[in-house]
Design an enzyme around this catalytic site. Structure first.
Site, mmCIF file in Angstrom:
data_model
loop_
_atom_site.group_PDB
_atom_site.id
_atom_site.type_symbol
_atom_site.label_atom_id
_atom_site.label_comp_id
_atom_site.label_asym_id
_atom_site.label_seq_id
_atom_site.Cartn_x
_atom_site.Cartn_y
_atom_site.Cartn_z
ATOM 1 N N SER A 46 -2.891 -7.047 -8.206
ATOM 2 C CA SER A 46 -2.850 -5.653 -8.658
ATOM 3 C C SER A 46 -2.461 -5.598 -10.130
ATOM 4 O O SER A 46 -1.504 -6.247 -10.551
ATOM 5 C CB SER A 46 -1.844 -4.860 -7.821
ATOM 6 O OG SER A 46 -1.728 -3.532 -8.290
ATOM 7 N N CYS A 51 7.625 1.621 -1.793
ATOM 8 C CA CYS A 51 6.819 2.210 -0.722
ATOM 9 C C CYS A 51 7.672 2.840 0.361
ATOM 10 O O CYS A 51 7.229 3.736 1.075
ATOM 11 C CB CYS A 51 5.917 1.143 -0.095
ATOM 12 S SG CYS A 51 4.732 0.435 -1.262
#
Length: 377
Positions: free
Chosen positions: A198, A320
Site C-alpha cells: 500500500s 482500523c
C-alpha cells in the site's frame, strides 16, 4: 507535533506530490484510449509497472494496480480462492490478519470454502508446525501477513513458503503492507507467490496499492467492467497513482535500513522497562518500526490524549479498530491480560522521525507515568 503513527499512514513525500500533479497535467488521458495521448499515458503506466516488478525481483511477474491494500487483499484472497477451486476448497490464514483478509475469508466460508485459522503465541508468532499439520492435498491458498500491523510481529515467511511449496500446490499470499520499505520483500526464491503493498504506508498517496504476482498467476476478477488490468481489476487506471506508487516504492527500496528504527525501538523497550505496570508486547520478534505497549488498568485512549496534549501523536493498536473502544482481535489472540488489554498503545516510526523525537517521547512518557503514580521499579 511529533508524529509516531506511521503504521496508520505516513505523510506524502514532496516528490510524490509533485509527480502526482505533473502526471495529472501532462498524462491525464485514459491509458486504454488508442489516440496518441492515450498511448503516452499507457507507456508511462507500463513503465511504472516494470519499475515496481524490477524492485521486487520479478521482472517477468504480473502486477495489478488497486485502490489500496484492502482491495489488493480482497482480490488475492477471494480472487485466487475462486480461480483455484477446481483443485480444492481449503484455505489457511492466521487469527491476526488485517480485517481485509479475515473478512474475505469469512465471506468465502459462506460460499462453501473451509478455512483454518492458525493460532499465535503471546508474541504474535504462528507455529510452523501447526501450519504443516493444517496443510492438505486440497489446500489451494495460504495467506499469512509478513508484519502484523498492531504489534509488529515478523512471521517466518521464507520458512512458510518452503513448507507450502514442498507439501501442496497451494498459492501463498502475504500482506506486506507493514513490512515493505522496512524489511526485505521479494517475489523471488523462498518468497510468497503474491504480495500486497500500500502506497500510503511508504510516504505515497492514499488510494494506491498493488497486488504483485509471480509469472503466470492470475486471480479471478471480483469486479467487472471494461477489461482493464488484464480484465482482473476493472476500471480506468489512474496513471498518476501508478506513477507515484512506483516513486514511493523506489524511494522506500533505497531508504530501507537507513533509519535507526531498530536502535530507537530497543532504546524505548529499555526505558519503558524501568516502570511498573506497563509491558511491551511482542518485544523479541517484531519489526523495527513498531512498538506496542500495554498499561495496567488504563485505557489506551487516555494515554493517546495525554501524549496529544503534549505534542506527540500515537495510536491505540490499529487505526482500523481504534475508534471502537474495545480490544482488537490481535490483542485478544495473543492473550493479553484483561487488566492490560484495553490499555494498548502503538508507537510507529517513519522516515520523518529523528532521534530527538524519541528523547521527547521518553520525557512525556515519564510524566504520564508520574501522573498515574507509577514510578520506577
Amino acid at each position: 507535533m511529533i508524529y509516531f503513527d506511521n503504521s496508520a499512514t505516513t505523510a506524502p513525500d514532496e516528490g510524490v506530490l509533485t509527480s502526482f500533479i505533473e502526471v495529472n497535467k501532462r498524462f491525464f488521458a485514459n491509458p486504454a484510449s488508442i489516440h496518441l495521448a492515450g498511448k503516452e499515458a499507457e507507456a508511462l503506466l507500463e513503465r511504472s509497472r516494470e519499475q515496481i516488478l524490477s524492485i521486487l525481483g520479478a521482472h517477468d511477474g504480473e502486477l495489478l494496480f488497486t485502490s489500496g491494500g484492502t482491495e489488493a487483499n480482497n482480490l488475492a484472497v477471494i480472487g485466487f480462492a475462486r480461480a483455484l477451486r477446481a483443485r480444492g476448497n481449503h484455505l489457511i490464514t492466521t487469527k491476526i490478519e488485517h480485517p481485509s483478509v479475515l473478512h474475505s475469508m469469512g465471506y468465502l466460508e459462506t460460499q462453501g470454502f473451509e478455512v483454518d485459522y492458525l493460532s499465535v503465541d503471546e508474541q504474535g508468532m504462528i507455529s510452523v508446525e501447526e501450519l504443516k499439520s493444517k496443510l492438505r492435498k486440497d489446500t489451494i491458498l495460504v495467506s499469512i501477513m509478513h508484519v502484523n500491523n498492531e504489534i509488529g510481529t515478523i512471521q517466518p515467511i521464507a520458512e512458510c513458503a518452503r513448507l507450502i511449496k514442498e507439501n501442496t500446490r497451494a498459492l501463498f499470499h502475504s500482506d506486506a503492507v507493514q513490512s515493505f520499505g522496512k524489511l526485505p520483500v521479494s517475489l523471488t526464491g523462498d518468497g510468497p507467490d503474491a504480495i500486497t503493498i500500500s502506497a500510503h504506508k511508504i510516504n505515497g498517496l492514499k488510494g494506491s496499492g498493488i497486488l504483485a504476482l509471480r509469472k503466470g498467476m492470475a486471480p479471478e476478477a471480483i469486479s467487472y467492467g471494461g477489461g482493464q488490468e488484464s480484465g482482473i481489476r476493472n476500471g480506468t487506471v489512474s496513471v498518476a497513482n501508478a506513477v507515484t506508487m512506483a516513486k514511493a516504492i523506489r524511494m522506500s527500496a533505497i531508504e530501507i535500513e537507513q533509519k535507526d528504527f531498530r536502535q530507537w525501538r530497543n532504546r524505548l523497550i529499555g526505558f519503558i522497562g524501568q516502570f511498573e505496570n506497563v509491558r511491551v508486547l511482542a518485544p523479541d520478534k517484531a519489526a523495527p518500526h513498531i512498538l506496542a505497549v500495554a498499561f495496567y488498568k488504563v485505557k489506551g485512549e487516555v494515554a493517546v490524549n495525554f501524549f496529544q496534549e503534549n505534542g506527540i501523536t500515537i495510536s491505540t493498536s490499529s487505526a482500523c479498530s481504534s475508534k471502537s473502544g474495545t480490544a482488537g482481535h490481535v490483542i485478544e489472540a495473543i492473550g493479553v491480560n484483561g487488566k492490560f488489554k484495553n490499555g494498548v498503545i502503538r508507537i510507529s516510526f517513519g522516515k520523518n522521525n529523528i532521534e530527538q523525537h524519541v528523547v521527547e517521547f521518553e520525557q512525556v512518557f515519564a510524566r504520564f507515568m508520574e501522573l498515574l503514580g507509577r514510578g520506577n521499579k
